[in-house]
Design an enzyme around this catalytic site. Structure first.
Site, PDB file in Angstrom:
ATOM      1  N   GLU A 230       0.699  -1.482  -0.093  1.00 31.94           N
ATOM      2  CA  GLU A 230       0.208   0.686   0.386  1.00 31.94           C
ATOM      3  C   GLU A 230       0.915   1.019  -0.130  1.00 31.94           C
ATOM      4  O   GLU A 230       1.233   0.871   1.111  1.00 31.94           O
ATOM      5  CB  GLU A 230      -0.912  -0.244   1.004  1.00 31.94           C
ATOM      6  CG  GLU A 230      -1.965   0.928   1.121  1.00 31.94           C
ATOM      7  CD  GLU A 230      -2.091   2.013   2.257  1.00 31.94           C
ATOM      8  OE1 GLU A 230      -2.067   2.915   2.361  1.00 31.94           O
ATOM      9  OE2 GLU A 230      -2.807   1.149   3.081  1.00 31.94           O
ATOM     10  N   CYS A 264      -3.582   7.805   4.949  1.00 32.26           N
ATOM     11  CA  CYS A 264      -3.197   6.739   3.557  1.00 32.26           C
ATOM     12  C   CYS A 264      -4.204   7.916   2.986  1.00 32.26           C
ATOM     13  O   CYS A 264      -4.137   7.133   2.247  1.00 32.26           O
ATOM     14  CB  CYS A 264      -2.811   5.637   3.916  1.00 32.26           C
ATOM     15  SG  CYS A 264      -1.651   5.011   5.321  1.00 32.26           S
TER      16      CYS A 264
END
Length: 460
Positions: A230, A264
């Site tokens: 990620e 994020c």
């Protein structure tokens, strides 16, 4: 002489914590001990593994009064927000609750002649490389389901949050999870890559930068070790003409600014239907002007310093370049902005996709806002990015949101919310955001491998 990892506090630039790194041979010895323990851990009943993991989660929660100010000192998040335990526990609890389903055999068929099914079996030794921005929640996303699935797990945490992995390991050990089953390790980058390249691990989960993810994949090249990543994000919000304007402003601006924009799935660009654009900007500016930038240990602080001066300097550079190219900055410099880690949050208009602030990951308290005339223009702009983690749509029309969402290149589509990870859904991305999927039933599938059984019965 051994290398030392140092956590520099963004509060005042002092060294908050430091630890010696483990050398390659010592790391290999630890890997060997963990590999030897994996089969016995996987042989324990699923319920036993699950209960031990959840006891470890509870032990982390018991440390929360110490963890909250420790996080503020390490990475700058204000203590008023209370740390990460709520999300940490929510994610682990959900994965524990669905373990039976996620790890169940897949029945293919049985008759008088054959029994056929597919089992989910653990990879073996999983390396989790976790980031500093939400250090507990990002780690537990993989640690909990990996352990529950029967893997053993080695955690390597970011230097900026040096003490997080150590705390997690201590809590889990106190709860009864053996050190050979779950442990923390301090490694430098070269040793980490050397271990991956020498096939020390059966699966690697990495959360971090695009460059870091590329290095992980290069290290694993030719080893056939699975690597889940990620990486970066440039998540958009789109406010349609029928949106609840106040709710959209409150949620999207919070999503852009919370944790000093170091999320994020934080909102980094906003597209607003032209009929609502001026009102949206006016309300957004009022929200941001009300923030209090300051020492994160003080309870009245709502916006702390960025985790590192270099991160703040990158955001300043993107803002300066945009203004020089014609953008308008709406927030006057805060008195607490020291030109270092303490950075004024900023809202920009007059931006376009030629500007880095609308293309490159900012990962800081800045957001550009553009007017759009319709869904087609908004979709084109939202997809005009090398990243694809989440997108936030604001409308009262569910079917419209689904139609727009179907055309977006993203991992998650939100409607009337943003910046949230639902553990019942797969956390995933596309393009330069990386590959793989965490949490949900799919998270269990990615932390195990399929093993097929084709059993012919003896008949007379």
């Amino acid at each position: 002489m051994s290398q030392r990892l140092k956590c520099i506090s963004p509060i005042d630039g002092s060294v908050f914590a430091e630890r010696d790194v483990l050398g390659f041979e010592a790391a290999r010895a630890k890997v060997a001990k963990m590999r030897a323990a994996q089969a016995a851990w996987a042989a324990r009943p699923l319920q036993e593994r699950t209960e031990l993991v959840m006891a470890g989660v509870a032990a982390v929660g018991a440390m929360n009064d110490e963890i909250v100010p420790e996080l503020a000192r390490m990475m700058g998040r204000p203590v008023r927000y209370g740390g990460e335990f709520r999300g940490f526990e929510e994610r682990a609890s959900h994965m524990a609750a669905i373990a039976q389903e996620g790890l169940a055999d897949i029945a293919v068929g049985e008759d008088a002649t054959f029994k056929r099914y597919i089992k989910r079996v653990p990879h073996g030794l999983v390396l989790v490389v976790a980031p500093w921005n939400y250090p507990y929640m990002t780690a537990i996303n993989t640690v909990a389901p990996a352990l529950i699935a029967g893997n053993v797990v080695l955690l390597k945490h970011a230097t900026q949050t040096l003490l997080v992995g150590e705390r997690m390991a201590r809590a889990f050990h106190e709860a009864g999870v053996p050190a050979e089953v779950f442990d923390n390790v301090f490694l430098d980058h070269d040793t980490s890559f050397q271990l991956i390249a020498s096939r020390s691990f059966d699966f690697v989960n990495f959360t971090g930068s695009v460059g870091g993810g590329q290095q992980m994949e290069r290290a694993a090249a030719g080893t056939f070790t699975g690597v889940a990543t990620e990486l970066g994000g440039k998540d958009p919000g789109y406010v349609m003409e029928d949106a609840d304007l106040d709710a959209a402003v409150d949620t999207l601006i919070d999503g852009a600014m919370f944790n000093s924009g170091q999320c994020c799935c934080g909102i980094e660009r906003i597209y607003v239907h032209e009929s609502l654009f001026d009102a949206f900007v006016e309300k957004a500016v009022a929200v941001v002007r009300g923030y209090k930038l300051g020492n994160p240990l003080e309870p009245e602080t709502t916006l702390g310093p960025m985790a590192n001066v270099r991160f703040a300097n990158e955001v300043r550079a993107q803002i300066s370049e945009a203004v020089a190219a014609g953008a308008t900055a709406h927030i006057e410099t805060f008195a607490q902005d020291d030109g270092g880690a303490y950075l004024t949050p900023q809202i920009l208009t007059g931006v376009n996709h030629d500007m880095r602030v609308m293309r490159d990951e900012s990962f800081g308290p800045v957001v550009g806002i553009m007017p759009v005339k319709d869904d087609a223009e908004a979709i084109a702009l939202m997809n005009d990015s090398e990243f694809g983690l989440t997108a936030s749509l604001w409308t009262q029309d569910l079917e419209r949101a689904q139609r727009v969402g179907d055309q977006l290149e993203t991992g998650t589509v939100f409607m009337n919310r943003a910046d949230y990870l639902d553990p019942g859904l797969c956390w995933t991305g596309c393009k330069n955001t990386g590959r793989g999927g965490g949490l949900s039933v799919i998270g269990y599938h990615n932390l195990t491998r399929p093993k097929s059984y084709h059993l012919k019965k003896v008949t007379k």
